[in-house]
Enzyme design. Structure first.
Site, PDB file in Angstrom:
ATOM      1  N   ILE A   1      48.502  58.474 100.663  1.00 20.80           N
ATOM      2  CA  ILE A   1      49.231  58.393 101.926  1.00 20.80           C
ATOM      3  C   ILE A   1      50.208  57.238 101.763  1.00 20.80           C
ATOM      4  CG2 ILE A   1      47.298  57.119 103.003  1.00 20.80           C
ATOM      5  CD1 ILE A   1      48.184  58.387 105.714  1.00 20.80           C
TER       6      ILE A   1
ATOM      7  N   GLY B   1      55.071  53.035 112.726  1.00 21.79           N
ATOM      8  CA  GLY B   1      54.254  54.108 113.287  1.00 21.79           C
ATOM      9  C   GLY B   1      54.218  55.396 112.471  1.00 21.79           C
TER      10      GLY B   1
ATOM     11  N   GLY C   1      53.027  55.885 109.349  1.00 24.50           N
ATOM     12  CA  GLY C   1      51.725  56.045 108.687  1.00 24.50           C
ATOM     13  C   GLY C   1      50.706  56.620 109.671  1.00 24.50           C
TER      14      GLY C   1
ATOM     15  N   ASN D   1      43.817  45.892  98.797  1.00 25.98           N
ATOM     16  CA  ASN D   1      44.926  46.451  99.576  1.00 25.98           C
ATOM     17  C   ASN D   1      44.642  46.225 101.072  1.00 25.98           C
ATOM     18  OD1 ASN D   1      47.014  47.927 100.670  1.00 25.98           O
ATOM     19  ND2 ASN D   1      46.709  49.745  99.392  1.00 25.98           N
TER      20      ASN D   1
ATOM     21  N   TYR E   1      43.157  51.502 108.113  1.00 27.41           N
ATOM     22  CA  TYR E   1      42.020  52.434 108.207  1.00 27.41           C
ATOM     23  C   TYR E   1      40.979  51.944 109.217  1.00 27.41           C
ATOM     24  CZ  TYR E   1      44.096  54.338 103.967  1.00 27.41           C
ATOM     25  OH  TYR E   1      44.972  54.881 103.059  1.00 27.41           O
TER      26      TYR E   1
HETATM   27  C1  LIG Z   1      49.216  51.947 104.727  1.00 25.51           C
HETATM   28  C2  LIG Z   1      50.453  52.664 105.265  1.00 25.51           C
HETATM   29  C3  LIG Z   1      50.336  54.179 104.992  1.00 25.51           C
HETATM   30  C4  LIG Z   1      50.526  52.443 106.786  1.00 25.51           C
HETATM   31  O1  LIG Z   1      51.695  53.066 107.275  1.00 25.51           O
HETATM   32  P1  LIG Z   1      52.686  52.320 108.277  1.00 25.51           P
HETATM   33  O2  LIG Z   1      53.711  53.307 108.693  1.00 25.51           O
HETATM   34  O3  LIG Z   1      53.168  51.062 107.656  1.00 25.51           O
HETATM   35  O4  LIG Z   1      51.681  51.967 109.467  1.00 25.51           O
HETATM   36  P2  LIG Z   1      51.894  52.125 111.051  1.00 25.51           P
HETATM   37  O5  LIG Z   1      53.173  51.475 111.444  1.00 25.51           O
HETATM   38  O6  LIG Z   1      51.728  53.551 111.437  1.00 25.51           O
HETATM   39  O7  LIG Z   1      50.668  51.242 111.550  1.00 25.51           O
HETATM   40  C5  LIG Z   1      49.647  51.707 112.387  1.00 25.51           C
HETATM   41  C6  LIG Z   1      48.660  50.578 112.613  1.00 25.51           C
HETATM   42  O8  LIG Z   1      47.963  50.261 111.417  1.00 25.51           O
HETATM   43  C7  LIG Z   1      47.817  48.844 111.281  1.00 25.51           C
HETATM   44  N1  LIG Z   1      48.528  48.405 110.075  1.00 25.51           N
HETATM   45  C8  LIG Z   1      49.430  49.112 109.359  1.00 25.51           C
HETATM   46  N2  LIG Z   1      49.841  48.403 108.292  1.00 25.51           N
HETATM   47  C9  LIG Z   1      49.202  47.212 108.362  1.00 25.51           C
HETATM   48  C10 LIG Z   1      49.215  46.038 107.559  1.00 25.51           C
HETATM   49  N3  LIG Z   1      49.966  45.958 106.450  1.00 25.51           N
HETATM   50  N4  LIG Z   1      48.433  45.006 107.936  1.00 25.51           N
HETATM   51  C11 LIG Z   1      47.656  45.076 109.041  1.00 25.51           C
HETATM   52  N5  LIG Z   1      47.600  46.167 109.850  1.00 25.51           N
HETATM   53  C12 LIG Z   1      48.361  47.217 109.504  1.00 25.51           C
HETATM   54  C13 LIG Z   1      48.405  48.206 112.505  1.00 25.51           C
HETATM   55  O9  LIG Z   1      47.343  47.954 113.391  1.00 25.51           O
HETATM   56  C14 LIG Z   1      49.318  49.273 113.043  1.00 25.51           C
HETATM   57  O10 LIG Z   1      49.344  49.279 114.438  1.00 25.51           O
HETATM   58  P3  LIG Z   1      50.394  48.362 115.255  1.00 25.51           P
HETATM   59  O11 LIG Z   1      51.741  48.665 114.659  1.00 25.51           O
HETATM   60  O12 LIG Z   1      50.221  48.839 116.646  1.00 25.51           O
HETATM   61  O13 LIG Z   1      49.975  46.963 114.995  1.00 25.51           O
HETATM   62  C15 LIG Z   1      51.769  52.105 104.653  1.00 25.51           C
HETATM   63  O14 LIG Z   1      51.851  50.728 104.918  1.00 25.51           O
HETATM   64  C16 LIG Z   1      51.921  52.336 103.167  1.00 25.51           C
HETATM   65  O15 LIG Z   1      52.411  53.389 102.760  1.00 25.51           O
HETATM   66  N6  LIG Z   1      51.538  51.344 102.337  1.00 25.51           N
HETATM   67  C17 LIG Z   1      51.749  51.416 100.905  1.00 25.51           C
HETATM   68  C18 LIG Z   1      50.924  52.518 100.275  1.00 25.51           C
HETATM   69  C19 LIG Z   1      49.442  52.351 100.484  1.00 25.51           C
HETATM   70  O16 LIG Z   1      48.889  51.275 100.355  1.00 25.51           O
HETATM   71  N7  LIG Z   1      48.812  53.486 100.815  1.00 25.51           N
HETATM   72  C20 LIG Z   1      47.387  53.542 101.006  1.00 25.51           C
HETATM   73  C21 LIG Z   1      46.709  53.752  99.686  1.00 25.51           C
HETATM   74  S1  LIG Z   1      44.965  53.938  99.917  1.00 25.51           S
END
Ligand SMILES: CC(C)(COP(=O)(O)OP(=O)(O)OC[C@H]1O[C@@H](n2cnc3c(N)ncnc32)[C@H](O)[C@@H]1OP(=O)(O)O)[C@@H](O)C(=O)NCCC(=O)NCCS
Length: 171
Positions: free
Chosen positions: A95, A105, A107, A134, A141
């Protein structure tokens, strides 16, 4: 407006490009170049992606915000699951939101899509393995009520790493 495209072989180039980019952006700083290229050459080549895309138990989705590609999702069911086999569950193997679109938002919407698909498939849970360091993904999660159920060792290139297996039940 958000939309998801379920991938077929016609998406292989887009998928390869975004897979390599997000993989390097996420893990490049913490890993050797050798380990990174070993992974890319084993899992993200045309040949490897063709095999994954033609496996009906692996489901890939590209996510678009209007015309912009923002990320992708790979789910595995049945025997396509890696490491753990749980008939009643769906694995989120990948993901990824592109760096410039993170924390907006997207993710969350991708995870909601995974939940929707798992429920449509009549499964009771989602699971995934995340690298123990990570922290951003682990917080994401936890926010979504995934619970750690065990740890596993996975090999990136030549180096073993610890992964947390996390699971979210729907009932
Ligand atoms: C992990 C990932 C999929 C999250 O997607 P995103 O679009 O950044 O996340 P969102 O904006 O939808 O966040 C939703 C909630 O998750 C939490 N969250 C997301 N990223 C976070 C971070 N880096 N640290 C802490 N909380 C986090 C927050 O609570 C957030 O809610 P809020 O915005 O109301 O505070 C994205 O950061 C990513 O692609 N990371 C790199 C790849 C990776 O590590 N993938 C997972 C491999 S297992």
């Amino acid at each position: 407006m958000i939309n998801f495209k379920k991938c077929g072989l016609e998406d292989i180039e887009t998928l390869k490009e975004i897979s390599i980019k997000t993989f390097v952006d996420t893990y490049g700083e913490d890993n050797t170049e050798k380990n990174m290229s070993l992974y890319i050459q084993s899992s993200l080549t045309d040949e490897a992606l063709t095999e994954q895309l033609t496996n009906s138990d692996s489901l890939f989705y590209l996510m678009f915000d209007n015309e912009n590609l923002v990320g992708y999702l790979k789910l595995n069911i049945e025997k396509a699951q890696s490491k753990i086999y749980d008939e009643d569950s769906v694995e989120i193997e990948r993901i990824y939101v592109l760096d410039e679109f993170q924390h907006r938002g997207f993710g969350q919407q991708m995870l909601d899509k995974a939940i929707e698909i798992a429920k449509q498939l009549d499964k009771g849970s989602l699971w995934l393995a995340v690298w123990e360091k990570n922290n951003g993904a682990i917080s994401f999660y936890h926010k979504n009520h995934f619970k750690q159920v065990e740890t596993i060792t996975f090999i990136l290139g030549e180096t073993p790493f610890t992964g947390l297996v996390m699971k979210k039940w729907f009932h």
